[in-house]
Scaffold this motif. Structure first.
Motif, PDB file in Angstrom:
ATOM      1  N   SER A 141     103.250  43.048   8.927  1.00  0.00           N
ATOM      2  CA  SER A 141     104.168  44.203   8.628  1.00  0.00           C
ATOM      3  C   SER A 141     104.143  45.415   8.119  1.00  0.00           C
ATOM      4  N   LEU A 142     103.106  46.011   8.339  1.00  0.00           N
ATOM      5  CA  LEU A 142     102.601  47.513   7.505  1.00  0.00           C
ATOM      6  C   LEU A 142     102.832  48.602   8.556  1.00  0.00           C
ATOM      7  N   ALA A 143     101.230  48.149   9.498  1.00  0.00           N
ATOM      8  CA  ALA A 143     100.226  48.374   9.952  1.00  0.00           C
ATOM      9  C   ALA A 143     100.876  49.299  11.184  1.00  0.00           C
ATOM     10  N   ASP A 144     100.657  51.040  11.283  1.00  0.00           N
ATOM     11  CA  ASP A 144     101.072  51.515  12.220  1.00  0.00           C
ATOM     12  C   ASP A 144     100.512  51.026  13.129  1.00  0.00           C
ATOM     13  N   GLU A 145      98.881  51.404  12.331  1.00  0.00           N
ATOM     14  CA  GLU A 145      97.673  51.415  13.469  1.00  0.00           C
ATOM     15  C   GLU A 145      96.440  50.364  12.430  1.00  0.00           C
ATOM     16  N   VAL A 146      95.537  50.110  13.118  1.00  0.00           N
ATOM     17  CA  VAL A 146      94.871  48.805  12.447  1.00  0.00           C
ATOM     18  C   VAL A 146      93.579  49.820  13.010  1.00  0.00           C
ATOM     19  N   THR A 147      92.607  49.515  12.205  1.00  0.00           N
ATOM     20  CA  THR A 147      90.985  49.538  12.551  1.00  0.00           C
ATOM     21  C   THR A 147      89.821  47.980  12.019  1.00  0.00           C
ATOM     22  N   VAL A 148      89.453  47.472  13.013  1.00  0.00           N
ATOM     23  CA  VAL A 148      88.836  46.852  12.844  1.00  0.00           C
ATOM     24  C   VAL A 148      86.878  46.963  12.508  1.00  0.00           C
ATOM     25  N   LEU A 149      87.033  47.347  10.848  1.00  0.00           N
ATOM     26  CA  LEU A 149      85.500  47.332  10.974  1.00  0.00           C
ATOM     27  C   LEU A 149      84.271  45.521  10.843  1.00  0.00           C
ATOM     28  N   GLN A 150      83.771  46.110  11.464  1.00  0.00           N
ATOM     29  CA  GLN A 150      82.353  44.400  11.691  1.00  0.00           C
ATOM     30  C   GLN A 150      80.754  46.060  10.630  1.00  0.00           C
ATOM     31  N   SER A 151      80.686  45.129  10.268  1.00  0.00           N
ATOM     32  CA  SER A 151      78.960  45.802   9.970  1.00  0.00           C
ATOM     33  C   SER A 151      79.103  46.903   9.170  1.00  0.00           C
ATOM     34  N   GLY A 152      80.117  47.448   8.905  1.00  0.00           N
ATOM     35  CA  GLY A 152      79.909  49.265   8.863  1.00  0.00           C
ATOM     36  C   GLY A 152      80.340  49.787  10.226  1.00  0.00           C
ATOM     37  N   GLU A 153      80.788  49.150  11.139  1.00  0.00           N
ATOM     38  CA  GLU A 153      81.323  49.794  12.232  1.00  0.00           C
ATOM     39  C   GLU A 153      82.402  49.536  12.892  1.00  0.00           C
ATOM     40  N   VAL A 154      83.000  50.222  13.689  1.00  0.00           N
ATOM     41  CA  VAL A 154      84.005  50.038  14.527  1.00  0.00           C
ATOM     42  C   VAL A 154      84.250  49.262  15.125  1.00  0.00           C
ATOM     43  N   LEU A 155      84.669  48.204  14.828  1.00  0.00           N
ATOM     44  CA  LEU A 155      85.283  46.862  15.923  1.00  0.00           C
ATOM     45  C   LEU A 155      86.006  47.410  17.374  1.00  0.00           C
ATOM     46  N   VAL A 207      94.951  45.396  18.638  1.00  0.00           N
ATOM     47  CA  VAL A 207      93.817  44.502  17.824  1.00  0.00           C
ATOM     48  C   VAL A 207      93.400  43.175  18.231  1.00  0.00           C
ATOM     49  N   ARG A 208      95.605  42.174  17.768  1.00  0.00           N
ATOM     50  CA  ARG A 208      95.119  40.916  17.127  1.00  0.00           C
ATOM     51  C   ARG A 208      95.146  40.305  18.687  1.00  0.00           C
ATOM     52  N   ASN A 209      94.743  40.719  19.871  1.00  0.00           N
ATOM     53  CA  ASN A 209      94.742  40.357  21.603  1.00  0.00           C
ATOM     54  C   ASN A 209      93.103  40.666  21.694  1.00  0.00           C
ATOM     55  N   ASP A 210      92.332  41.794  20.616  1.00  0.00           N
ATOM     56  CA  ASP A 210      90.791  42.242  21.287  1.00  0.00           C
ATOM     57  C   ASP A 210      89.877  41.658  21.751  1.00  0.00           C
ATOM     58  N   GLU A 211      89.777  40.986  22.455  1.00  0.00           N
ATOM     59  CA  GLU A 211      88.570  40.222  23.167  1.00  0.00           C
ATOM     60  C   GLU A 211      87.658  40.334  22.224  1.00  0.00           C
ATOM     61  N   ARG A 212      87.317  41.355  21.435  1.00  0.00           N
ATOM     62  CA  ARG A 212      86.130  41.227  20.294  1.00  0.00           C
ATOM     63  C   ARG A 212      86.170  41.107  19.047  1.00  0.00           C
ATOM     64  N   VAL A 213      87.782  41.232  19.236  1.00  0.00           N
ATOM     65  CA  VAL A 213      87.903  40.647  17.403  1.00  0.00           C
ATOM     66  C   VAL A 213      88.294  38.891  16.993  1.00  0.00           C
ATOM     67  N   ILE A 214      88.562  38.698  18.757  1.00  0.00           N
ATOM     68  CA  ILE A 214      89.200  37.520  17.904  1.00  0.00           C
ATOM     69  C   ILE A 214      88.471  36.859  18.160  1.00  0.00           C
ATOM     70  N   ALA A 246      85.094  37.744  16.771  1.00  0.00           N
ATOM     71  CA  ALA A 246      84.731  38.232  15.517  1.00  0.00           C
ATOM     72  C   ALA A 246      84.970  37.194  14.787  1.00  0.00           C
ATOM     73  N   TYR A 247      86.150  37.149  15.368  1.00  0.00           N
ATOM     74  CA  TYR A 247      86.760  36.639  13.501  1.00  0.00           C
ATOM     75  C   TYR A 247      86.371  34.513  14.475  1.00  0.00           C
ATOM     76  N   LEU A 248      86.953  34.487  15.399  1.00  0.00           N
ATOM     77  CA  LEU A 248      86.665  33.376  15.408  1.00  0.00           C
ATOM     78  C   LEU A 248      84.989  32.632  15.369  1.00  0.00           C
ATOM     79  N   GLY A 249      83.868  33.835  15.827  1.00  0.00           N
ATOM     80  CA  GLY A 249      82.629  33.121  15.043  1.00  0.00           C
ATOM     81  C   GLY A 249      82.205  32.942  13.636  1.00  0.00           C
ATOM     82  N   ASP A 250      83.312  33.440  12.868  1.00  0.00           N
ATOM     83  CA  ASP A 250      83.521  33.556  11.604  1.00  0.00           C
ATOM     84  C   ASP A 250      83.989  32.955  11.146  1.00  0.00           C
ATOM     85  N   ALA A 251      84.506  32.029  11.527  1.00  0.00           N
ATOM     86  CA  ALA A 251      85.325  30.576  11.276  1.00  0.00           C
ATOM     87  C   ALA A 251      84.375  29.560  11.825  1.00  0.00           C
ATOM     88  N   GLY A 252      83.900  29.895  13.059  1.00  0.00           N
ATOM     89  CA  GLY A 252      83.747  28.523  14.093  1.00  0.00           C
ATOM     90  C   GLY A 252      81.547  28.935  13.764  1.00  0.00           C
TER      91      GLY A 252
END
Ligand code: ADP
Ligand code: MG
Length: 271
Positions: free
Chosen positions: A230-244, A252-259, A261-267
């Motif tokens: 709803s709010l963001a013009d741009e999104v930065t995804v951080l993981q383990s201190g690094e920009v993913l 970003v939400r269609n980015d495979e690395r992001v998917i 990383a998040y599925l990795g968490d959930a799974g």
């Protein structure tokens, strides 16, 4: 100095909503805690007038990044450029004076103080933190009118005289946003402004942040993708201190690395 030597006519192809001016830029920003790298060579580019979301799992380094940007921590290495000026290592007061304000992930209110007193003290103090308890009532009175305006902006004017401790959770978070707005910052940093909220408060906060973003730049951390979308013009995804990943919400939400990383968490739960 030659005035003609300073500019090169390069065009940026980043954000359509911005003036093209960079409000905040970090270059290889890094923070080590005794050998543990919490923020690892982060390059951030936030255009003036935009709303930028910082997302990522717990422990990704989001709050540490905010602490670096506001001078609560000094970087181990790297640069923090605010409108081109390197502010890395400056004190929180100095950075606040340059127009940066933040809210905190953890509620930081004084339960026994009224809402208006919170605003008066924030207006009297550039960091909104170095509360001047020695300020006399008379000194604080000159901030009353502005304090009431700020409370009105977040819908709390009718509660100005009650103790912060008596507020509902969502109202406490709204009060914290108004405190961050007290010094009219050019750059507003909000650390999980909707954490722990019910849907109604979340939507109210989205509207509040939208309003607060008028005429300023906002960077916020949130786990709620409805808020980010709803709010963001741009999104930065951080993981383990690094920009993913970095880009628009849809990028970003269609980015495979992001998917992954998040599925990795959930799974990760082999139940
Ligand atoms: P996030 O806000 O993304 O959840 P944080 O920035 O709070 O993450 O934390 C990132 C990592 O840095 C975590 O592993 C955390 O334990 C560690 N960390 C944060 N602050 C300190 C500190 N002052 N000393 C040591 N480690 C810290
Ligand atoms: Mg955090």
């Amino acid at each position: 100095m030659s005035p003609s030597a300073s500019t090169s006519p390069s065009t940026t192809a980043t954000s359509a909503t911005s003036s093209g001016t960079t409000m905040l830029k970090t270059v290889a920003l890094t923070k080590d805690f005794r050998g543990f790298t919490a923020v690892n060579s982060v390059d951030l580019d936030v255009a003036e007038g935009t709303i930028h979301a910082l997302v990522g799992p717990n422990g990704a380094g989001k709050t540490t990044l905010f602490n670096l940007l506001t001078g609560f921590l000094s970087p181990t290495s790297g640069q923090i450029l605010l409108r081109g000026q390197d502010i890395a290592g400056k004190q929180p007061e100095q950075i606040a004076h340059l127009g940066v304000a933040r809210s905190f992930q953890i509620t930081s209110l004084f339960e026994q103080m009224t809402l208006l007193e919170h605003l008066e003290l924030a207006l009297a103090s550039p960091t909104g933190l170095g509360y001047r308890f020695w300020s006399s009532r008379k000194q604080l009175n000159r901030f009353k009118a502005r304090g009431m305006e700020l409370l009105d902006e977040v819908g709390l004017a009718d509660r100005s005289g009650v103790h912060a401790g008596s507020l509902a959770y969502g109202q406490k978070r709204a009060l914290e946003i108004s405190l961050a707005l007290a010094n009219d910052p050019a750059l507003l940093l909000l650390d999980e402004p909707t954490a722990g909220m019910g849907m109604e408060d979340v939507d109210r906060t989205i509207a509040l942040v939208k309003k607060a973003s008028e005429g300023r730049t906002v960077v916020f951390v949130d786990h709620n993708m409805h808020v980010v979308g709803s709010l963001a013009d741009e999104v930065t995804v951080l993981q383990s201190g690094e920009v993913l990943a970095q880009g628009t919400y849809d990028d970003v939400r269609n980015d495979e690395r992001v998917i992954t990383a998040y599925l990795g968490d959930a799974g990760g739960d082999h139940g």
